[in-house]
Design a protein around this motif. Sequence first.
Motif, PDB file in Angstrom:
ATOM      1  N   ALA A  17      45.357  36.207  33.381  1.00 26.40           N
ATOM      2  CA  ALA A  17      46.631  35.528  33.172  1.00 26.40           C
ATOM      3  C   ALA A  17      47.806  36.469  33.426  1.00 26.40           C
ATOM      4  CB  ALA A  17      46.708  34.940  31.765  1.00 26.40           C
ATOM      5  N   MET A  18      47.731  37.695  32.944  1.00 30.14           N
ATOM      6  CA  MET A  18      48.831  38.642  33.163  1.00 30.14           C
ATOM      7  C   MET A  18      48.980  38.931  34.648  1.00 30.14           C
ATOM      8  SD  MET A  18      51.383  40.348  32.248  1.00 30.14           S
ATOM      9  CE  MET A  18      51.605  40.943  30.598  1.00 30.14           C
ATOM     10  N   ARG A  19      47.842  39.105  35.333  1.00 27.06           N
ATOM     11  CA  ARG A  19      47.918  39.353  36.775  1.00 27.06           C
ATOM     12  C   ARG A  19      48.580  38.175  37.466  1.00 27.06           C
ATOM     13  NH1 ARG A  19      45.549  36.912  40.294  1.00 27.06           N
ATOM     14  NH2 ARG A  19      43.770  36.380  39.030  1.00 27.06           N
ATOM     15  N   GLU A  20      48.189  36.959  37.075  1.00 28.96           N
ATOM     16  CA  GLU A  20      48.771  35.779  37.704  1.00 28.96           C
ATOM     17  C   GLU A  20      50.276  35.688  37.455  1.00 28.96           C
ATOM     18  OE1 GLU A  20      48.235  31.004  37.360  1.00 28.96           O
ATOM     19  OE2 GLU A  20      46.395  32.185  37.555  1.00 28.96           O
ATOM     20  N   LEU A  21      50.716  36.037  36.255  1.00 30.37           N
ATOM     21  CA  LEU A  21      52.149  36.022  35.959  1.00 30.37           C
ATOM     22  C   LEU A  21      52.908  37.041  36.800  1.00 30.37           C
ATOM     23  CD1 LEU A  21      52.462  35.725  32.069  1.00 30.37           C
ATOM     24  CD2 LEU A  21      53.131  34.048  33.792  1.00 30.37           C
ATOM     25  N   LEU A  22      52.329  38.210  36.974  1.00 32.32           N
ATOM     26  CA  LEU A  22      53.011  39.291  37.688  1.00 32.32           C
ATOM     27  C   LEU A  22      52.951  39.142  39.206  1.00 32.32           C
ATOM     28  CD1 LEU A  22      51.773  42.285  35.519  1.00 32.32           C
ATOM     29  CD2 LEU A  22      54.060  41.284  35.514  1.00 32.32           C
ATOM     30  N   ASP A  23      51.914  38.528  39.727  1.00 30.55           N
ATOM     31  CA  ASP A  23      51.693  38.413  41.173  1.00 30.55           C
ATOM     32  C   ASP A  23      52.567  37.304  41.757  1.00 30.55           C
ATOM     33  OD1 ASP A  23      50.695  38.571  43.738  1.00 30.55           O
ATOM     34  OD2 ASP A  23      48.772  37.649  43.243  1.00 30.55           O
ATOM     35  N   ALA A  24      53.827  37.620  41.985  1.00 30.80           N
ATOM     36  CA  ALA A  24      54.819  36.617  42.398  1.00 30.80           C
ATOM     37  C   ALA A  24      54.466  35.933  43.721  1.00 30.80           C
ATOM     38  CB  ALA A  24      56.203  37.260  42.503  1.00 30.80           C
ATOM     39  N   ASP A  25      53.897  36.669  44.671  1.00 27.51           N
ATOM     40  CA  ASP A  25      53.599  36.062  45.969  1.00 27.51           C
ATOM     41  C   ASP A  25      52.187  35.496  46.057  1.00 27.51           C
ATOM     42  OD1 ASP A  25      52.076  38.364  46.232  1.00 27.51           O
ATOM     43  OD2 ASP A  25      53.280  39.216  47.854  1.00 27.51           O
ATOM     44  N   GLY A  26      51.411  35.637  44.989  1.00 27.11           N
ATOM     45  CA  GLY A  26      50.078  35.029  44.936  1.00 27.11           C
ATOM     46  C   GLY A  26      49.056  35.625  45.876  1.00 27.11           C
ATOM     47  N   ASP A  27      49.265  36.881  46.305  1.00 28.70           N
ATOM     48  CA  ASP A  27      48.326  37.481  47.262  1.00 28.70           C
ATOM     49  C   ASP A  27      47.160  38.208  46.601  1.00 28.70           C
ATOM     50  OD1 ASP A  27      49.528  39.794  46.300  1.00 28.70           O
ATOM     51  OD2 ASP A  27      50.085  40.579  48.286  1.00 28.70           O
ATOM     52  N   GLY A  28      47.093  38.175  45.266  1.00 29.94           N
ATOM     53  CA  GLY A  28      45.997  38.836  44.557  1.00 29.94           C
ATOM     54  C   GLY A  28      46.278  40.284  44.219  1.00 29.94           C
ATOM     55  N   ASN A  29      47.414  40.809  44.659  1.00 27.11           N
ATOM     56  CA  ASN A  29      47.798  42.186  44.365  1.00 27.11           C
ATOM     57  C   ASN A  29      49.100  42.171  43.577  1.00 27.11           C
ATOM     58  OD1 ASN A  29      45.724  43.528  45.995  1.00 27.11           O
ATOM     59  ND2 ASN A  29      46.803  42.572  47.698  1.00 27.11           N
ATOM     60  N   VAL A  30      49.245  43.111  42.666  1.00 28.95           N
ATOM     61  CA  VAL A  30      50.477  43.246  41.894  1.00 28.95           C
ATOM     62  C   VAL A  30      51.142  44.547  42.309  1.00 28.95           C
ATOM     63  CG1 VAL A  30      51.474  43.451  39.594  1.00 28.95           C
ATOM     64  CG2 VAL A  30      49.526  41.933  39.968  1.00 28.95           C
ATOM     65  N   THR A  31      52.344  44.436  42.851  1.00 33.41           N
ATOM     66  CA  THR A  31      53.084  45.615  43.286  1.00 33.41           C
ATOM     67  C   THR A  31      54.038  46.072  42.185  1.00 33.41           C
ATOM     68  OG1 THR A  31      54.932  44.357  44.201  1.00 33.41           O
ATOM     69  CG2 THR A  31      53.045  44.767  45.677  1.00 33.41           C
ATOM     70  N   LYS A  32      54.501  47.316  42.304  1.00 36.47           N
ATOM     71  CA  LYS A  32      55.498  47.827  41.364  1.00 36.47           C
ATOM     72  C   LYS A  32      56.752  46.959  41.398  1.00 36.47           C
ATOM     73  CE  LYS A  32      54.135  52.666  41.600  1.00 36.47           C
ATOM     74  NZ  LYS A  32      54.541  54.022  41.986  1.00 36.47           N
ATOM     75  N   GLN A  33      57.097  46.487  42.583  1.00 34.93           N
ATOM     76  CA  GLN A  33      58.284  45.651  42.723  1.00 34.93           C
ATOM     77  C   GLN A  33      58.116  44.320  41.989  1.00 34.93           C
ATOM     78  OE1 GLN A  33      56.690  47.127  45.338  1.00 34.93           O
ATOM     79  NE2 GLN A  33      58.167  48.727  45.843  1.00 34.93           N
ATOM     80  N   GLU A  34      56.923  43.738  42.062  1.00 35.39           N
ATOM     81  CA  GLU A  34      56.669  42.477  41.367  1.00 35.39           C
ATOM     82  C   GLU A  34      56.742  42.671  39.850  1.00 35.39           C
ATOM     83  OE1 GLU A  34      53.799  39.824  44.231  1.00 35.39           O
ATOM     84  OE2 GLU A  34      52.914  41.623  43.333  1.00 35.39           O
ATOM     85  N   VAL A  35      56.182  43.773  39.368  1.00 39.20           N
ATOM     86  CA  VAL A  35      56.235  44.055  37.932  1.00 39.20           C
ATOM     87  C   VAL A  35      57.689  44.251  37.494  1.00 39.20           C
ATOM     88  CG1 VAL A  35      55.573  45.687  36.114  1.00 39.20           C
ATOM     89  CG2 VAL A  35      53.912  45.030  37.866  1.00 39.20           C
ATOM     90  N   ALA A  36      58.439  45.035  38.273  1.00 35.81           N
ATOM     91  CA  ALA A  36      59.843  45.286  37.927  1.00 35.81           C
ATOM     92  C   ALA A  36      60.649  43.992  37.934  1.00 35.81           C
ATOM     93  CB  ALA A  36      60.448  46.294  38.904  1.00 35.81           C
ATOM     94  N   LYS A  37      60.449  43.152  38.936  1.00 38.28           N
ATOM     95  CA  LYS A  37      61.180  41.885  39.030  1.00 38.28           C
ATOM     96  C   LYS A  37      60.814  40.958  37.871  1.00 38.28           C
ATOM     97  CE  LYS A  37      63.517  38.635  41.389  1.00 38.28           C
ATOM     98  NZ  LYS A  37      64.589  38.153  40.549  1.00 38.28           N
ATOM     99  N   PHE A  38      59.527  40.888  37.541  1.00 39.42           N
ATOM    100  CA  PHE A  38      59.075  40.062  36.430  1.00 39.42           C
ATOM    101  C   PHE A  38      59.810  40.455  35.151  1.00 39.42           C
ATOM    102  CE2 PHE A  38      56.310  39.648  32.719  1.00 39.42           C
ATOM    103  CZ  PHE A  38      55.985  38.304  32.751  1.00 39.42           C
TER     104      PHE A  38
END
Length: 154
Positions: A45-66
């Motif tokens: 669930a946390m990965r899904e929340l953080l993975d803004a583009d839905g590509d299965g990877n969580v980037t530093k930028q996605e975490v920061a934006k979240f």
Amino acid sequence: MKKVSVAIMSGILVVTAAGAVMAMPKGPHSGWTGMGSGMHAPRGAMRELLDADGDGNVTKQEVAKFHEDRLKQADKNRDGALSSAEFTVMQENIKAEMRKIHERKKFERMDANGDGKVTAEELTAHHAVMFNRMDRNDDGMIGPDDRGHKKKMK
């Protein structure tokens, strides 16, 4: 001062979330792919929340934006920082989102035929699998002696 407070708070939140994501085990039964172990922690669930583009990877930028977005939403008095009460509300909102994702994934796992309904048979089958995973010594019971055994997957 406001920008410094927001930057510090954002940094703390980014490091915390990134640590949680990196600590998540990755594998076919780890929760990373959405196939959890039945434990209460909604790892995917946390990965899904953080993975803004839905590509299965969580980037530093996605975490920061979240966290930047969540901080802005939670900062009700718009002072650029979160009070203890605002922080608590933000955390509860994130947990609520994660619970919804976790429950949706749990339902999808139980709905074996994908018809949007869980029958008694599907529920029983799902829980039989879970029971068998927990009965590590294959004695037909779940007890304290199952804790130390490694289950051999068939």
